[in-house]
Structures are given as C-alpha cells and as structure tokens.
Scaffold this motif. Sequence first.
Motif, mmCIF file in Angstrom:
data_model
loop_
_atom_site.group_PDB
_atom_site.id
_atom_site.type_symbol
_atom_site.label_atom_id
_atom_site.label_comp_id
_atom_site.label_asym_id
_atom_site.label_seq_id
_atom_site.Cartn_x
_atom_site.Cartn_y
_atom_site.Cartn_z
ATOM 1 N N ASN A 10 52.428 -62.289 96.155
ATOM 2 C CA ASN A 10 51.820 -62.054 94.840
ATOM 3 C C ASN A 10 51.792 -60.576 94.473
ATOM 4 O O ASN A 10 51.786 -60.233 93.301
ATOM 5 C CB ASN A 10 50.412 -62.630 94.784
ATOM 6 C CG ASN A 10 50.415 -64.140 94.721
ATOM 7 O OD1 ASN A 10 51.439 -64.765 94.459
ATOM 8 N ND2 ASN A 10 49.281 -64.736 94.993
ATOM 9 N N ASP A 11 51.740 -59.711 95.466
ATOM 10 C CA ASP A 11 51.776 -58.265 95.263
ATOM 11 C C ASP A 11 52.684 -57.648 96.303
ATOM 12 O O ASP A 11 52.616 -58.004 97.477
ATOM 13 C CB ASP A 11 50.373 -57.653 95.393
ATOM 14 C CG ASP A 11 49.478 -58.020 94.235
ATOM 15 O OD1 ASP A 11 49.764 -57.577 93.117
ATOM 16 O OD2 ASP A 11 48.498 -58.759 94.459
ATOM 17 N N SER A 12 53.523 -56.724 95.871
ATOM 18 C CA SER A 12 54.385 -56.030 96.816
ATOM 19 C C SER A 12 54.592 -54.596 96.354
ATOM 20 O O SER A 12 54.500 -54.290 95.169
ATOM 21 C CB SER A 12 55.731 -56.743 96.959
ATOM 22 O OG SER A 12 56.442 -56.720 95.739
ATOM 23 N N LEU A 13 54.849 -53.733 97.314
ATOM 24 C CA LEU A 13 55.118 -52.328 97.041
ATOM 25 C C LEU A 13 56.437 -51.988 97.695
ATOM 26 O O LEU A 13 56.621 -52.200 98.890
ATOM 27 C CB LEU A 13 54.004 -51.433 97.586
ATOM 28 C CG LEU A 13 54.129 -49.950 97.292
ATOM 29 C CD1 LEU A 13 54.033 -49.677 95.790
ATOM 30 C CD2 LEU A 13 53.049 -49.171 98.031
ATOM 31 N N ASN A 26 55.512 -51.339 92.269
ATOM 32 C CA ASN A 26 54.529 -52.350 92.626
ATOM 33 C C ASN A 26 54.714 -53.536 91.695
ATOM 34 O O ASN A 26 54.563 -53.410 90.480
ATOM 35 C CB ASN A 26 53.111 -51.793 92.502
ATOM 36 C CG ASN A 26 52.078 -52.842 92.838
ATOM 37 O OD1 ASN A 26 51.552 -53.498 91.946
ATOM 38 N ND2 ASN A 26 51.789 -53.009 94.107
ATOM 39 N N SER A 28 53.415 -57.299 90.732
ATOM 40 C CA SER A 28 52.201 -58.112 90.866
ATOM 41 C C SER A 28 52.314 -59.394 90.049
ATOM 42 O O SER A 28 52.723 -59.356 88.886
ATOM 43 C CB SER A 28 50.978 -57.338 90.386
ATOM 44 O OG SER A 28 50.767 -56.213 91.187
ATOM 45 N N TRP A 29 51.914 -60.481 90.680
ATOM 46 C CA TRP A 29 51.850 -61.770 90.002
ATOM 47 C C TRP A 29 50.415 -62.000 89.553
ATOM 48 O O TRP A 29 49.481 -61.932 90.343
ATOM 49 C CB TRP A 29 52.300 -62.890 90.932
ATOM 50 C CG TRP A 29 52.099 -64.254 90.362
ATOM 51 C CD1 TRP A 29 51.171 -65.170 90.741
ATOM 52 C CD2 TRP A 29 52.835 -64.864 89.295
ATOM 53 N NE1 TRP A 29 51.287 -66.309 89.987
ATOM 54 C CE2 TRP A 29 52.301 -66.148 89.084
ATOM 55 C CE3 TRP A 29 53.888 -64.446 88.484
ATOM 56 C CZ2 TRP A 29 52.787 -67.018 88.120
ATOM 57 C CZ3 TRP A 29 54.376 -65.312 87.520
ATOM 58 C CH2 TRP A 29 53.833 -66.571 87.347
ATOM 59 N N ASN A 30 50.239 -62.258 88.264
ATOM 60 C CA ASN A 30 48.928 -62.575 87.713
ATOM 61 C C ASN A 30 48.865 -64.098 87.594
ATOM 62 O O ASN A 30 49.514 -64.683 86.717
ATOM 63 C CB ASN A 30 48.750 -61.907 86.348
ATOM 64 C CG ASN A 30 47.402 -62.165 85.747
ATOM 65 O OD1 ASN A 30 46.893 -63.280 85.766
ATOM 66 N ND2 ASN A 30 46.814 -61.119 85.183
ATOM 67 N N TRP A 36 54.490 -61.774 85.702
ATOM 68 C CA TRP A 36 54.738 -60.652 86.600
ATOM 69 C C TRP A 36 54.539 -59.342 85.850
ATOM 70 O O TRP A 36 54.891 -59.236 84.671
ATOM 71 C CB TRP A 36 56.173 -60.680 87.111
ATOM 72 C CG TRP A 36 56.441 -61.700 88.165
ATOM 73 C CD1 TRP A 36 57.032 -62.923 87.991
ATOM 74 C CD2 TRP A 36 56.151 -61.596 89.558
ATOM 75 N NE1 TRP A 36 57.116 -63.578 89.194
ATOM 76 C CE2 TRP A 36 56.591 -62.787 90.173
ATOM 77 C CE3 TRP A 36 55.556 -60.606 90.346
ATOM 78 C CZ2 TRP A 36 56.454 -63.005 91.535
ATOM 79 C CZ3 TRP A 36 55.423 -60.830 91.712
ATOM 80 C CH2 TRP A 36 55.876 -62.019 92.280
ATOM 81 N N SER A 39 54.359 -51.791 88.103
ATOM 82 C CA SER A 39 53.790 -50.450 88.017
ATOM 83 C C SER A 39 54.718 -49.519 88.781
ATOM 84 O O SER A 39 55.343 -49.919 89.759
ATOM 85 C CB SER A 39 52.385 -50.402 88.614
ATOM 86 O OG SER A 39 51.519 -51.246 87.889
ATOM 87 N N SER A 50 51.620 -48.298 84.420
ATOM 88 C CA SER A 50 50.948 -49.409 85.069
ATOM 89 C C SER A 50 51.099 -50.692 84.265
ATOM 90 O O SER A 50 50.991 -50.683 83.038
ATOM 91 C CB SER A 50 49.460 -49.074 85.222
ATOM 92 O OG SER A 50 48.773 -50.139 85.817
ATOM 93 N N SER A 51 51.364 -51.766 84.970
ATOM 94 C CA SER A 51 51.320 -53.126 84.415
ATOM 95 C C SER A 51 52.269 -53.370 83.245
ATOM 96 O O SER A 51 51.884 -53.927 82.227
ATOM 97 C CB SER A 51 49.888 -53.483 84.020
ATOM 98 O OG SER A 51 49.046 -53.403 85.135
#
Length: 106
Positions: A10-13, A26, A28-30, A36, A39, A50-51
Amino acid sequence: MNIIPVIDANDSLLEAELDGRTYFLNLSWNSEARLWTLSIENADNELIISSILLSPNTPLLKPYRHLSVPAGEMVAILENNNTMIGRQDFVTGIAKLVYVSVDDAL
C-alpha cells in the motif's frame, strides 16, 4: 523510457536516478478513495511535491515545472479502458509507471 517498479504494498519508497539526479518516489494506495498517489523528494529527503494523483495516461509532472521535479515526464500507463488505476494493476501489469527522460523525449 524507464519503467519504475511498483511493489505489492500500500505504501512504498523507491530511490530512482532520473536524468542524472537522485529522487525518492513514494507511492501510496488510498483504500478509502481507491486511488494511487505519488510524492517526490530530492536526494536530501526534502519534499518536492506531495500526493500527485496517478491519473492514467496523463503527464504527471507537467503542472509542477515551477518546482524542482525531475526534468523528464512521468506517466502512469493503464492498458485497459478504466479511468482509475486499481490496487493490483501495477502488480498484474495492467498499469505501468514510466519515466520518459529528457533525452528520450527529443
């Protein structure tokens, strides 16, 4: 064109060298909004943007050229007719996150 690997999380860097500079991406799955986001940080871990919504088949960095984003362009390619990228679409290969370097764009 470089395919940026998206892992099954769900989150990766991810650390990536894009047009000769190091960035941290980064993803991110919301789960509530079912989308998706991306950032971007520079090599010093300073947040640049961001986002960003990963809208399929749309240039992602173009609206942010006034910031220190990578020089090329990033696109989330979706190989079906859906309007949003699903949670598993990167894992199954239906979607790919690609970076088109400045040299490739010419």
